[in-house]
Scaffold this motif. Structure first.
Motif, mmCIF file in Angstrom:
data_model
loop_
_atom_site.group_PDB
_atom_site.id
_atom_site.type_symbol
_atom_site.label_atom_id
_atom_site.label_comp_id
_atom_site.label_asym_id
_atom_site.label_seq_id
_atom_site.Cartn_x
_atom_site.Cartn_y
_atom_site.Cartn_z
ATOM 1 N N UNK A 1 -31.480 46.877 57.284
ATOM 2 C CA UNK A 1 -30.381 47.533 57.992
ATOM 3 C C UNK A 1 -30.898 48.313 59.195
ATOM 4 N N UNK A 2 -32.097 48.879 59.059
ATOM 5 C CA UNK A 2 -32.700 49.609 60.178
ATOM 6 C C UNK A 2 -32.993 48.661 61.337
ATOM 7 N N UNK A 3 -33.502 47.478 61.023
ATOM 8 C CA UNK A 3 -33.776 46.487 62.059
ATOM 9 C C UNK A 3 -32.492 46.149 62.809
ATOM 10 N N UNK A 4 -31.405 46.001 62.079
ATOM 11 C CA UNK A 4 -30.125 45.668 62.704
ATOM 12 C C UNK A 4 -29.588 46.836 63.522
ATOM 13 N N UNK A 5 -29.750 48.068 63.018
ATOM 14 C CA UNK A 5 -29.204 49.253 63.686
ATOM 15 C C UNK A 5 -29.864 49.508 65.038
ATOM 16 N N UNK B 1 -28.645 42.164 58.954
ATOM 17 C CA UNK B 1 -27.822 43.224 58.342
ATOM 18 C C UNK B 1 -27.078 42.676 57.130
ATOM 19 N N UNK B 2 -26.569 41.458 57.232
ATOM 20 C CA UNK B 2 -25.861 40.841 56.113
ATOM 21 C C UNK B 2 -26.799 40.645 54.922
ATOM 22 N N UNK B 3 -28.057 40.305 55.208
ATOM 23 C CA UNK B 3 -29.038 40.180 54.127
ATOM 24 C C UNK B 3 -29.253 41.531 53.455
ATOM 25 N N UNK B 4 -29.286 42.584 54.275
ATOM 26 C CA UNK B 4 -29.435 43.927 53.725
ATOM 27 C C UNK B 4 -28.263 44.301 52.835
ATOM 28 N N UNK B 5 -27.048 43.943 53.259
ATOM 29 C CA UNK B 5 -25.858 44.235 52.454
ATOM 30 C C UNK B 5 -25.897 43.461 51.142
ATOM 31 N N UNK B 6 -26.413 42.234 51.182
ATOM 32 C CA UNK B 6 -26.563 41.461 49.957
ATOM 33 C C UNK B 6 -27.447 42.180 48.950
ATOM 34 N N UNK B 7 -28.532 42.778 49.451
ATOM 35 C CA UNK B 7 -29.429 43.528 48.573
ATOM 36 C C UNK B 7 -28.777 44.823 48.091
ATOM 37 N N UNK B 8 -27.905 45.406 48.911
ATOM 38 C CA UNK B 8 -27.164 46.596 48.481
ATOM 39 C C UNK B 8 -26.286 46.254 47.277
ATOM 40 N N UNK B 9 -25.666 45.078 47.318
ATOM 41 C CA UNK B 9 -24.815 44.632 46.198
ATOM 42 C C UNK B 9 -25.658 44.426 44.942
ATOM 43 N N UNK B 10 -26.824 43.807 45.107
ATOM 44 C CA UNK B 10 -27.733 43.616 43.975
ATOM 45 C C UNK B 10 -28.131 44.974 43.400
ATOM 46 N N UNK B 11 -28.430 45.916 44.290
ATOM 47 C CA UNK B 11 -28.821 47.254 43.856
ATOM 48 C C UNK B 11 -27.680 47.943 43.097
ATOM 49 N N UNK B 12 -26.454 47.749 43.562
ATOM 50 C CA UNK B 12 -25.299 48.366 42.900
ATOM 51 C C UNK B 12 -25.132 47.830 41.483
ATOM 52 N N UNK C 1 -22.136 54.388 52.690
ATOM 53 C CA UNK C 1 -22.704 53.318 53.506
ATOM 54 C C UNK C 1 -22.449 53.562 54.985
ATOM 55 N N UNK C 2 -21.243 54.009 55.327
ATOM 56 C CA UNK C 2 -20.901 54.308 56.719
ATOM 57 C C UNK C 2 -21.803 55.416 57.263
ATOM 58 N N UNK C 3 -22.015 56.467 56.460
ATOM 59 C CA UNK C 3 -22.880 57.566 56.891
ATOM 60 C C UNK C 3 -24.320 57.103 57.046
ATOM 61 N N UNK C 4 -24.767 56.232 56.145
ATOM 62 C CA UNK C 4 -26.137 55.729 56.226
ATOM 63 C C UNK C 4 -26.351 54.889 57.476
ATOM 64 N N UNK C 5 -25.383 54.027 57.824
ATOM 65 C CA UNK C 5 -25.532 53.202 59.024
ATOM 66 C C UNK C 5 -25.633 54.083 60.267
ATOM 67 N N UNK C 6 -24.834 55.158 60.297
ATOM 68 C CA UNK C 6 -24.895 56.076 61.437
ATOM 69 C C UNK C 6 -26.199 56.868 61.458
ATOM 70 N N UNK C 7 -26.722 57.190 60.287
ATOM 71 C CA UNK C 7 -28.006 57.883 60.220
ATOM 72 C C UNK C 7 -29.120 56.992 60.751
ATOM 73 N N UNK C 8 -29.121 55.715 60.330
ATOM 74 C CA UNK C 8 -30.138 54.773 60.780
ATOM 75 C C UNK C 8 -30.016 54.485 62.272
ATOM 76 N N UNK C 9 -28.792 54.550 62.779
ATOM 77 C CA UNK C 9 -28.570 54.303 64.205
ATOM 78 C C UNK C 9 -28.975 55.508 65.056
ATOM 79 N N UNK C 10 -28.945 56.709 64.453
ATOM 80 C CA UNK C 10 -29.195 57.936 65.214
ATOM 81 C C UNK C 10 -30.668 58.237 65.414
#
Length: 288
Positions: free
Chosen positions: A21-25, A48-59, A210-219
């Motif tokens: 996700x950091x690479x994508x951000x 980023x989609x691959x990262x989200x796939x791993x987020x689902x696995x983690x959940x 997740x929204x907050x994390x994406x903004x954190x990684x983007x910042x």
């Protein structure tokens, strides 16, 4: 033992997801910060989609861990997500993992083992009793609002760290809601789970985190986000475990090795933060 195994799998899945996700951000302009359109930019990137796939696995792994063990045991194990993130980043970025990182990994791992052995969380209920969720949600909302308001007045790594802590709080809340929801599955079956408000609150809290994390990684840099995300999640989750589920930690002289374990984890995080590998993940200048 099952809860520990799935907690470890969750940590490694989340760590790998953070790197992707950091690479994508890095490709998202600053003008998209704190806007829903941020997801539009990210969803067009396969990494980023691959990262989200791993987020689902983690959940899914986290749900199993929480259903089979106390939240005060499961969530602190996620501290290993920080060293896992940097080790995975070394392979993804094709950068050698220096000895300094392995020292940090050892410190975090030993600190976690010492702290958990000393704290030995026990007891507690499988669900939240009465109206205990009301003050917990109010306090969480105030804390999150304060972090986000402060973050919006800053920039760079400071904003990233504050939003990372806000995301950590969101993920800790998600875990507490998920554990409460899973208790309905055990008690009343699938129907009980599907009619529990905690299930849908879990989804809302998870998307918000997740929204907050994406903004954190983007910042800012990954190293500014990940320590706050990892340590914040563990500590806030323990608080939820004690206050909402009635889980108990050892006290008295057992506090000494607990503090020692926390100190080892802190030292390990500092070592990892100062490693050359962490610097590789710093955000380059972006074009507005």
């Amino acid at each position: 033992m099952i809860s520990v195994l799935f907690a470890v799998l969750t940590a490694f899945s989340n760590g790998t997801a953070s790197v992707l996700q950091r690479r994508a951000a890095l490709n998202v302009p600053d003008s998209e910060a704190m806007r829903l359109s941020l997801f539009g930019h990210l969803m067009r990137q396969k990494v980023w989609l691959a990262g989200i796939g791993l987020v689902i696995v983690a959940a899914l792994c986290q749900a199993v861990a929480l259903a089979t063990g106390p939240i005060a045991v499961v969530q602190p194990i996620f501290v290993i997500e920080l060293p896992a993130t940097l080790v995975v980043a070394g392979f993804v970025m094709r950068v050698g993992v220096p000895r300094q990182v392995w020292y940090g990994v050892a410190a975090v791992t030993l600190g976690l083992a010492l702290g958990m052995a000393a704290a030995a969380p026990v007891g507690g209920s499988e669900d939240v009793q009465g109206a205990a969720w009301i003050p917990a949600l109010v306090a969480t909302g105030i804390f999150e609002a304060a972090l986000i308001a402060t973050a919006l007045g800053t920039s760079g790594d400071l904003r990233a760290a504050l939003l990372g802590l806000a995301a950590a709080c969101g993920y800790a809340l998600t875990a507490a809601l998920m554990k409460d929801a899973m208790s309905r599955l055990d008690a009343d079956g699938v129907a009980g789970l599907l009619t529990a408000w905690q299930l849908y609150a879990t989804a809302v809290a998870g998307v918000g985190a997740l929204f907050l994390l994406q903004n954190a990684l983007q910042a800012g840099s990954l190293v500014a986000v990940q320590p706050m995300l990892t340590l914040g999640d563990a500590l806030i989750s323990i608080t939820y475990g004690v206050t909402l589920f009635g889980e108990e930690l050892r006290s008295g002289w057992w506090l000494l090795p607990q503090v020692a374990g926390a100190a080892l984890i802190a030292v390990g995080c500092v070592v990892l933060a100062r490693s050359p590998l962490a610097a590789v993940n710093a955000a380059p200048p972006r074009v507005e």
